[in-house]
Design a protein around this motif. Structure first.
Motif, PDB file in Angstrom:
ATOM      1  N   UNK A 239      -7.244   6.188   4.505  1.00 36.76           N
ATOM      2  CA  UNK A 239      -6.832   6.926   3.310  1.00 36.76           C
ATOM      3  C   UNK A 239      -5.757   6.199   2.509  1.00 36.76           C
ATOM      4  N   UNK A 240      -4.846   5.520   3.203  1.00 42.38           N
ATOM      5  CA  UNK A 240      -3.790   4.783   2.518  1.00 42.38           C
ATOM      6  C   UNK A 240      -4.366   3.639   1.696  1.00 42.38           C
ATOM      7  N   UNK A 241      -5.360   2.932   2.264  1.00 46.59           N
ATOM      8  CA  UNK A 241      -6.000   1.835   1.538  1.00 46.59           C
ATOM      9  C   UNK A 241      -6.727   2.347   0.304  1.00 46.59           C
ATOM     10  N   UNK A 242      -7.420   3.475   0.454  1.00 50.72           N
ATOM     11  CA  UNK A 242      -8.171   4.037  -0.670  1.00 50.72           C
ATOM     12  C   UNK A 242      -7.227   4.412  -1.805  1.00 50.72           C
ATOM     13  N   UNK A 243      -6.146   5.121  -1.476  1.00 51.95           N
ATOM     14  CA  UNK A 243      -5.203   5.549  -2.514  1.00 51.95           C
ATOM     15  C   UNK A 243      -4.469   4.366  -3.135  1.00 51.95           C
ATOM     16  N   UNK A 244      -4.138   3.368  -2.331  1.00 48.14           N
ATOM     17  CA  UNK A 244      -3.471   2.181  -2.852  1.00 48.14           C
ATOM     18  C   UNK A 244      -4.368   1.448  -3.846  1.00 48.14           C
ATOM     19  N   UNK A 245      -5.635   1.262  -3.472  1.00 44.53           N
ATOM     20  CA  UNK A 245      -6.567   0.595  -4.381  1.00 44.53           C
ATOM     21  C   UNK A 245      -6.849   1.447  -5.618  1.00 44.53           C
ATOM     22  N   UNK A 246      -6.951   2.774  -5.429  1.00 42.50           N
ATOM     23  CA  UNK A 246      -7.177   3.665  -6.564  1.00 42.50           C
ATOM     24  C   UNK A 246      -6.006   3.610  -7.545  1.00 42.50           C
ATOM     25  N   UNK A 247      -4.784   3.515  -7.014  1.00 50.55           N
ATOM     26  CA  UNK A 247      -3.599   3.424  -7.871  1.00 50.55           C
ATOM     27  C   UNK A 247      -3.609   2.128  -8.664  1.00 50.55           C
ATOM     28  N   UNK A 248      -4.027   1.025  -8.015  1.00 49.76           N
ATOM     29  CA  UNK A 248      -4.106  -0.262  -8.704  1.00 49.76           C
ATOM     30  C   UNK A 248      -5.143  -0.213  -9.825  1.00 49.76           C
ATOM     31  N   UNK A 249      -6.277   0.416  -9.546  1.00 48.68           N
ATOM     32  CA  UNK A 249      -7.338   0.532 -10.556  1.00 48.68           C
ATOM     33  C   UNK A 249      -6.852   1.367 -11.734  1.00 48.68           C
ATOM     34  N   UNK A 250      -6.169   2.475 -11.433  1.00 52.22           N
ATOM     35  CA  UNK A 250      -5.651   3.333 -12.499  1.00 52.22           C
ATOM     36  C   UNK A 250      -4.606   2.599 -13.333  1.00 52.22           C
ATOM     37  N   UNK A 251      -3.755   1.838 -12.674  1.00 51.30           N
ATOM     38  CA  UNK A 251      -2.741   1.064 -13.397  1.00 51.30           C
ATOM     39  C   UNK A 251      -3.400   0.027 -14.301  1.00 51.30           C
ATOM     40  N   UNK A 252      -4.474  -0.580 -13.799  1.00 53.37           N
ATOM     41  CA  UNK A 252      -5.198  -1.550 -14.603  1.00 53.37           C
ATOM     42  C   UNK A 252      -5.820  -0.923 -15.842  1.00 53.37           C
ATOM     43  N   UNK A 253      -6.352   0.280 -15.697  1.00 57.55           N
ATOM     44  CA  UNK A 253      -6.920   0.996 -16.844  1.00 57.55           C
ATOM     45  C   UNK A 253      -5.829   1.313 -17.862  1.00 57.55           C
ATOM     46  N   UNK A 254      -4.653   1.708 -17.370  1.00 58.32           N
ATOM     47  CA  UNK A 254      -3.553   2.035 -18.269  1.00 58.32           C
ATOM     48  C   UNK A 254      -3.087   0.793 -19.041  1.00 58.32           C
ATOM     49  N   UNK A 255      -3.050  -0.353 -18.349  1.00 57.26           N
ATOM     50  CA  UNK A 255      -2.637  -1.599 -19.012  1.00 57.26           C
ATOM     51  C   UNK A 255      -3.610  -1.976 -20.124  1.00 57.26           C
ATOM     52  N   UNK A 256      -4.890  -1.746 -19.896  1.00 57.06           N
ATOM     53  CA  UNK A 256      -5.881  -2.074 -20.910  1.00 57.06           C
ATOM     54  C   UNK A 256      -5.668  -1.229 -22.177  1.00 57.06           C
TER      55      UNK A 256
END
Length: 260
Positions: A239-256
């Motif tokens: 679960x920690x890996x999933x949320x960590x990767x999901x947070x990175x993906x969300x941050x990437x979307x925000x940067x775009x």
């Protein structure tokens, strides 16, 4: 933003997140489900099948077996420069056996010991006396938005943090709220002779206690910027890996969006 871990195991995580709005937690929920890549069997070549199961049904069953995933060493097929499959984007597995016996997910032999079935006890096919099965399978990275077999989560949900207020001046301790609460959130304190809250976070916000209170002594509300988030995985990722990767993906979307 504040985060408090309430419960963590190998495949489950429950935490309280405060200081955010519903759009952020819902985005994390959705990304965790369908945009975090995992391994799953994509191609199956049946070499021999005497079992009483169609090749297509067996291939479908194999595709749903959760596989441990290493997101650091593997890439999506779309990001790989190979023509079909290679060690950077896939892993080969073999399943074979002769009856009488039942073949389980643990009987899948992978060329990479780090990429294998997350569970060994999933039944795949039952072979009777003299029946044989032999096949080769290719597993690759994919995302849940393409097919459910690539979803890393079996459960990903959140709810508002509940607020329960009891007006002791109006309450006559009839115990109706205690008896009707389906989750044992309330309890009668024999010493103080009052109704008290004993398990607030277990409240499902059904408001049964408030509806059944004849004196309107109970109010159930929510904290607008505070949530209880629960995630459970199939074993392919923690679960920690999933949320960590999901947070990175969300941050990437925000940067775009910011850089657009």
């Amino acid at each position: 933003m504040e985060i408090e871990i309430k419960n963590r195991t190998d495949d489950q995580l429950t935490f309280i997140i405060e200081g955010v709005d519903v759009s952020l937690v819902n985005a994390l929920r959705r990304i965790s489900m369908v945009e975090v890549p995992t391994m799953a069997i994509e191609t199956v070549q049946i070499l021999k099948n005497d079992a009483r199961i169609f090749d297509e049904a067996l291939a479908h069953r194999l595709g749903l077996v959760p596989l441990t995933t290493d997101l650091e060493s593997l890439v999506l097929s779309a990001d790989c420069d190979c023509e079909d499959y290679c060690s950077r984007c896939s892993v080969s597995m073999v399943l074979k056996g002769k009856g009488p016996k039942t073949l389980y997910s643990g009987d899948l032999k992978s060329e990479d010991p780090n990429l294998k079935p997350a569970l060994d006890t999933i039944p795949l096919v039952k072979l009777k006396e003299g029946e044989e099965l032999e096949l080769e399978a290719i597993a690759k990275l994919g995302m849940g938005e393409e097919h459910a077999k690539w979803q890393p989560t079996t459960s990903s949900a959140y709810k508002y943090y509940p607020e329960i207020t009891i007006d002791q001046d109006k309450c006559d301790s009839c115990l109706t709220c205690v008896e009707e609460c389906p989750r044992s959130v309330l309890e009668y304190d024999e010493k103080k002779k009052i109704i008290k809250i004993v398990d607030l976070e277990n409240c499902s916000l059904c408001r049964t206690c408030a509806k059944d209170c004849q004196n309107n002594a109970i109010t159930v509300d929510v904290t607008e910027d505070k949530f209880i988030f629960h995630i459970e995985t199939d074993g392919s990722l923690s679960p920690t890996e999933v949320l960590s990767r999901a947070s990175d993906i969300l941050a990437g979307k925000a940067d775009k969006i910011i850089n657009f």
